[in-house]
Design a protein around this motif. Structure first.
Motif, mmCIF file in Angstrom:
data_model
loop_
_atom_site.group_PDB
_atom_site.id
_atom_site.type_symbol
_atom_site.label_atom_id
_atom_site.label_comp_id
_atom_site.label_asym_id
_atom_site.label_seq_id
_atom_site.Cartn_x
_atom_site.Cartn_y
_atom_site.Cartn_z
ATOM 1 N N LEU A 35 0.799 -1.216 0.000
ATOM 2 C CA LEU A 35 0.000 0.000 0.000
ATOM 3 C C LEU A 35 0.836 1.272 0.000
ATOM 4 N N TYR A 36 2.006 1.227 0.668
ATOM 5 C CA TYR A 36 2.798 2.443 0.848
ATOM 6 C C TYR A 36 3.998 2.543 -0.091
ATOM 7 N N GLU A 94 4.979 -1.221 7.066
ATOM 8 C CA GLU A 94 4.115 -2.153 6.349
ATOM 9 C C GLU A 94 4.987 -3.328 5.934
ATOM 10 N N TYR A 175 0.892 -4.193 10.019
ATOM 11 C CA TYR A 175 0.869 -2.734 9.954
ATOM 12 C C TYR A 175 1.136 -2.207 11.351
ATOM 13 N N GLN A 192 -4.152 1.432 11.099
ATOM 14 C CA GLN A 192 -3.601 0.095 10.896
ATOM 15 C C GLN A 192 -4.697 -0.895 10.495
ATOM 16 N N ARG A 194 -7.548 -0.119 9.013
ATOM 17 C CA ARG A 194 -7.957 0.243 7.653
ATOM 18 C C ARG A 194 -7.006 -0.357 6.627
ATOM 19 N N ASP A 195 -5.705 -0.212 6.867
ATOM 20 C CA ASP A 195 -4.715 -0.745 5.934
ATOM 21 C C ASP A 195 -4.750 -2.266 5.890
ATOM 22 N N LYS A 198 -7.543 -3.412 3.695
ATOM 23 C CA LYS A 198 -7.203 -3.240 2.283
ATOM 24 C C LYS A 198 -6.298 -4.366 1.797
#
Length: 210
Positions: A35-36, A94, A175, A192, A194-195, A198
Motif C-alpha cells: 500500500l505504501y 508495512e 501494519y 492500521q 484500515r490498511d 485493504k
C-alpha cells in the motif's frame, strides 16, 4: 523512549539490507503491491522524514516482543518491508511475508503469540515495557491487535507501538505505528486496521488462500 529508538534502528537496518530477489520472489510480490510503496517512491527532500523499502526474506518481523529477531522467520519464500520514520520518534511499518506453505504461516503466527506471552513485560532503567494483544475477528484467517507501551509503575509513559498482524492463507502481514503514545486507546489502531483490511482484500492475488 529507548524501546522506540531500538525498534526503529532494528527495522530500518533490516529494511536497508536489500538482497537481489530470485525470479520467483519477484513474481510473488510484484513491484508496487504494498500500500505504501507509491509514497515511498516519491521524492522526499524533508531531512526529518525517511522512507526505506527492503526485499529481504530474512528481514526482522516488525512485531518482535523479545527483541531477538527470531519470530516467524522459518519457511519464508518472499517478503517486502516498507518503513517510514519521522522526527522525533514516529515510525510506521508495512510488512508482507509469503511462506512456503499454509502450515508455515500458521506456525509463524503461533510463534508471535508465544513471544507476546513470554516477553509481555520487560524492565529497563526504572521503566517497564509491556505488551498486550487480543484476537481480531473478521480479518483474514486469524489476526491480532497488539500494543507495546512504556510504563512507570502503573502509569503509562511516553513511547509505544500499535500494530495489527494478519494471516491469510500462506501470507502474514503487519501494519505497525510507533511513537509518543500515552495509555493504549481504542482509536490507536484505526489506520492500521484500515490498511490491514485493504491488504486482506488483495493478498490472495499473490498468496495461496484456498
Amino acid at each position: 523512549m529507548k524501546k522506540i529508538i531500538t525498534l526503529s534502528l532494528a527495522v530500518l537496518a533490516a529494511a536497508a539490507t536489500v538482497t537481489p530477489p530470485a525470479a520467483a520472489t519477484a513474481v510473488a510480490i510484484p513491484r508496487g503491491f504494498l500500500l505504501y510503496e507509491k509514497d515511498a517512491a516519491k521524492k522526499d527532500d524533508d531531512p526529518e522524514t525517511n522512507w526505506k523499502v527492503g526485499n529481504s526474506a530474512k528481514a526482522r518481523l516488525a512485531v518482535d516482543p523479545c527483541d531477538r529477531g527470531t519470530p516467524a522467520a522459518a519457511g519464508r519464500v518472499a517478503a517486502r518491508t516498507v518503513t517510514f520514520t519521522g522526527v522525533p520518534d514516529f515510525m510506521k511499518v508495512e510488512q508482507v511475508i509469503l511462506y512456503g506453505s499454509r502450515a508455515s504461516a500458521v506456525s509463524a503466527v503461533a510463534q508471535v503469540r508465544a513471544a507476546l506471552a513470554r516477553c509481555r513485560a520487560r524492565t529497563d532503567a526504572g521503566s517497564g515495557y509491556r505488551y498486550a494483544s487480543s484476537r481480531l475477528t473478521g480479518l483474514g484467517d486469524e489476526a491480532l491487535r497488539i500494543s507495546g507501551q512504556v510504563y512507570y509503575g502503573r502509569k503509562a509513559g511516553v513511547g509505544g507501538e500499535r500494530s495489527v498482524l494478519v494471516r491469510k492463507g500462506d501470507a502474514v502481514f503487519v501494519y505497525l505505528w510507533a511513537g509518543e503514545y500515552s495509555a493504549p486507546g481504542k482509536g490507536d489502531w484505526s489506520v492500521q486496521l484500515r490498511d490491514a483490511r485493504k491488504m486482506t482484500a488483495k493478498i490472495c492475488g499473490i498468496a495461496t488462500c484456498g
